[in-house]
Design an enzyme around this catalytic site. Structure first.
Site, PDB file in Angstrom:
ATOM      1  N   GLY A 294       0.798  -1.212   0.000  1.00 54.07           N
ATOM      2  CA  GLY A 294       0.000   0.000   0.000  1.00 54.07           C
ATOM      3  C   GLY A 294       0.835   1.269   0.000  1.00 54.07           C
ATOM      4  O   GLY A 294       1.969   1.298  -0.490  1.00 54.07           O
ATOM      5  N   HIS A 295       0.280   2.318   0.583  1.00 54.14           N
ATOM      6  CA  HIS A 295       0.899   3.639   0.594  1.00 54.14           C
ATOM      7  C   HIS A 295       2.261   3.604   1.275  1.00 54.14           C
ATOM      8  O   HIS A 295       3.208   4.225   0.816  1.00 54.14           O
ATOM      9  CB  HIS A 295      -0.051   4.609   1.306  1.00 54.14           C
ATOM     10  CG  HIS A 295       0.356   6.046   1.242  1.00 54.14           C
ATOM     11  ND1 HIS A 295       0.368   6.763   0.072  1.00 54.14           N
ATOM     12  CD2 HIS A 295       0.762   6.908   2.212  1.00 54.14           C
ATOM     13  CE1 HIS A 295       0.753   8.011   0.318  1.00 54.14           C
ATOM     14  NE2 HIS A 295       1.012   8.119   1.608  1.00 54.14           N
TER      15      HIS A 295
END
Length: 288
Positions: A269-270
């Site tokens: 993810g981020h």
């Protein structure tokens, strides 16, 4: 104050220096004889997000990872004592790098590290030895509806509702877990530390000032893309594909303007380094 955590070659130094009258923290590792890589963190994090990556790079690079003013262990003056803008944060990082003698460098940019790192790069392109983009945006197609939902009401109507949601504990945790391949295995220390710093007095005002100032980054996308075309920096894009804020089209867009670019999509993810620090370290060493 300088402290070193161990005597091994990969030990990490934790340093506090005064820059323009403000206590400024940075982590460092690796021999000063090595090429420099500067690690630029995002929101709502700090150099702590690089804790696993730094030792993995220290055998090949002199690694420098600062905390911006208002973040991590650096000073956090009130909004009436410091201008919380990306121009100002960039100037402060530049002053820190000048203070410690960094000239030529590779810049690693994540999230807020993008607008800061690209300001540094376009300011002194002759000193850029490469760039690493990890979920940091320089193209409109990378901005997801989630980003628009937070920023557009703030910029167009002064509506802080969505922006203030970004400061809540559940949102901070979500930024780490969303898109992660094994969210239940992530170390909760990361979002717990971020939230503790977000909960400090005056933090909401500091962060809202930066949310408002982010609007000035969007018109610079054209400037940064022109820099890519003109200077063709060697570039690695290592991008967590599950990022709810910065989408995969933003990673692929770098191919449009940079010839010597490697784009690697990570199953994360981020904050992809929480799961893929070793993979990113290998990619950096292969690229640079």
């Amino acid at each position: 104050m300088n402290t070193t955590s161990a005597s091994s070659p990969a030990s990490v130094e934790h340093r506090q220096v005064e820059i323009d009258g403000l206590s400024t923290f940075y982590r460092a590792a690796g021999s000063p004889a090595h090429p420099v890589i500067v690690l630029l963190h995002g929101f709502p994090s700090s150099s702590h997000m690089f804790r696993d990556l730094i030792p993995l790079l220290a055998d090949r690079f002199r690694v420098i990872a600062p905390d911006y003013i208002g973040f991590g262990h650096s000073a956090a003056p009130a909004v009436d004592q410091f201008e919380y803008s990306f121009d100002k944060l960039t100037a402060h990082v530049r002053a820190l790098l000048d203070h410690i003698g960094v000239t030529d460098a590779i810049y690693y940019m994540q999230d807020y590290g993008g607008p800061i790192g690209l300001r540094l790069a376009t300011g002194k392109p002759e000193h850029v030895r490469g760039i690493v983009i990890q979920n940091a945006n320089a193209y409109m197609e990378g901005l997801t509806p989630a980003v628009a939902g937070v920023f557009m009401p703030l910029w167009e109507k002064g509506d802080e509702t969505g922006a203030r949601q970004m400061l809540l504990a559940e949102t901070t945790k979500m930024q780490y877990t969303a898109g992660a391949r094994q969210p239940e295995a992530l170390n909760p220390d990361a979002w717990t530390l971020d939230q503790a710093l977000l909960d400090r007095p005056g933090s909401a005002e500091r962060q809202l000032a930066l949310f408002n100032d982010y609007r000035h980054n969007v018109p610079l996308f054209d400037v940064w893309q022109a820099y890519f075309r003109a200077h063709q920096p060697k570039t690695l894009v290592a991008w967590g594909r599950g990022d709810p804020f910065f989408g995969v089209p933003g990673a692929e867009a770098f191919r449009r303007d940079i010839k010597d670019v490697r784009v690697e999509l990570l199953d994360s993810g981020h904050f992809a380094l929480e799961e893929d620090a070793a993979r990113v370290a290998d990619l950096i060493k292969q690229t640079f």
